[in-house]
Design a protein around this motif. Structure first.
Motif, PDB file in Angstrom:
ATOM      1  N   SER A  20       0.848  -1.133   0.081  1.00 24.26           N
ATOM      2  CA  SER A  20       0.102  -0.062  -0.022  1.00 24.26           C
ATOM      3  C   SER A  20       0.972   1.226  -0.088  1.00 24.26           C
ATOM      4  CB  SER A  20      -1.106   0.076   1.340  1.00 24.26           C
ATOM      5  OG  SER A  20      -1.816  -1.153   1.114  1.00 24.26           O
ATOM      6  N   VAL A  23      -0.476   4.434   1.343  1.00 26.05           N
ATOM      7  CA  VAL A  23      -0.619   4.885   2.857  1.00 26.05           C
ATOM      8  C   VAL A  23       0.790   4.855   3.318  1.00 26.05           C
ATOM      9  CG1 VAL A  23      -1.189   3.531   4.966  1.00 26.05           C
ATOM     10  CG2 VAL A  23      -2.707   3.435   2.984  1.00 26.05           C
ATOM     11  N   ASP A  33      -2.328   9.649   7.148  1.00 23.61           N
ATOM     12  CA  ASP A  33      -2.822   8.299   6.610  1.00 23.61           C
ATOM     13  C   ASP A  33      -4.031   8.932   5.462  1.00 23.61           C
ATOM     14  OD1 ASP A  33      -4.381   6.283   5.749  1.00 23.61           O
ATOM     15  OD2 ASP A  33      -4.695   5.597   8.110  1.00 23.61           O
ATOM     16  N   ARG A  35      -5.903   7.409   3.870  1.00 22.45           N
ATOM     17  CA  ARG A  35      -7.371   7.186   4.062  1.00 22.45           C
ATOM     18  C   ARG A  35      -8.175   8.129   4.599  1.00 22.45           C
ATOM     19  NH1 ARG A  35      -6.178   1.489   6.171  1.00 22.45           N
ATOM     20  NH2 ARG A  35      -4.627   2.659   7.283  1.00 22.45           N
ATOM     21  N   ALA A  42      -6.979   4.574  -0.698  1.00 20.91           N
ATOM     22  CA  ALA A  42      -5.561   4.358  -0.673  1.00 20.91           C
ATOM     23  C   ALA A  42      -5.013   4.004  -2.197  1.00 20.91           C
ATOM     24  CB  ALA A  42      -5.034   3.411   0.351  1.00 20.91           C
ATOM     25  N   THR A  47      -3.863  10.474  -3.702  1.00 25.47           N
ATOM     26  CA  THR A  47      -2.520  10.900  -3.249  1.00 25.47           C
ATOM     27  C   THR A  47      -2.393  12.192  -3.907  1.00 25.47           C
ATOM     28  OG1 THR A  47      -1.813   8.475  -2.718  1.00 25.47           O
ATOM     29  CG2 THR A  47      -0.029  10.308  -2.877  1.00 25.47           C
ATOM     30  N   GLY A 118      -7.178   0.770  -2.285  1.00 23.33           N
ATOM     31  CA  GLY A 118      -7.775   1.744  -3.171  1.00 23.33           C
ATOM     32  C   GLY A 118      -8.645   1.000  -4.167  1.00 23.33           C
TER      33      GLY A 118
END
Length: 207
Positions: A20, A23, A33, A35, A42, A47, A118
């Motif tokens: 991940s 993350v 984080d 999320r 994620a 991002t 994700g």
């Protein structure tokens, strides 16, 4: 029947898919984080939205890479066929598809971070690039064109995924692996529609 070797490939593919990066990049370098912000996914898109272009580009590349690596495990660790030089047998291709699906499942439900992952689109792209390079590039160009016009990542991803089986039908109709490839190509838009359900609802509401 799956051999012990094939089971190992599938488990490794799931574990690779579970990496991940969104993350970990967020927590290690930004103390966030991912999320807990934005869409809560994620993945690379969230991002980009929350952490910026550098973090987003890094996560996007790594998520694509893990899909590509997973479908080529039988080359790196298996019986020595070279996907760059040799055509794969139907059996090898089906194993590649199985490993790719395992990687996408890993991205969706990563074991390392409580199964909250994700949407799997970047990993799916790496998967597609690993098994069908030219059709995958065509679909990537369709995505870029749609994003340039529409400015929605989710809608562009859905349109590009729907185009994949159409491209396969036109380009690979006489391939010995066509049956398995066609089934896989239909799986692509189905996955995109399922994972983008909330995005579709928001688009319908005009949000």
């Amino acid at each position: 029947m799956l051999s012990p070797e094939n089971i190992i490939f599938l488990v490794l593919s799931y574990c690779i898919g579970s990496l991940s990066f969104a993350v970990w990049v967020g927590k290690i370098f930004y103390k966030k984080d991912i999320r807990e912000y934005g869409s809560g996914n994620a993945g690379a898109t969230n991002t980009f939205r929350i952490l910026g272009k550098t973090a987003g580009s890094t996560v996007l590349f790594l998520d694509i890479l893990k899909g590509w690596v997973s479908v080529n495990l039988i080359y790196f660790l298996g019986d020595g066929f070279n996907p760059f030089l040799n055509s794969v047998s139907p059996e090898q291709f089906e194993m590649q598809l199985s490993c790719g699906v395992a990687a996408v499942i890993g991205h969706l439900f990563p074991i390392y971070i409580g199964f909250r992952g994700g949407k799997g689109i970047a990993t799916l792209l790496g998967f597609m690039l690993g098994v069908q390079l030219i059709p995958a590039i065509i679909c990537l160009l369709i995505f870029l064109a749609c994003f340039f016009i529409l400015r929605y990542v989710s809608l562009s991803s859905i349109i590009a995924s729907i185009s994949f089986p159409i491209v396969i039908i036109f380009l690979q109709g006489d391939s010995p692996i066509y049956s398995s490839l066609l089934i896989f190509s239909i799986f692509v838009p189905i996955l995109a529609l399922i994972t983008h359900q909330k995005n579709i609802e928001r688009l319908i509401r005009g949000e």
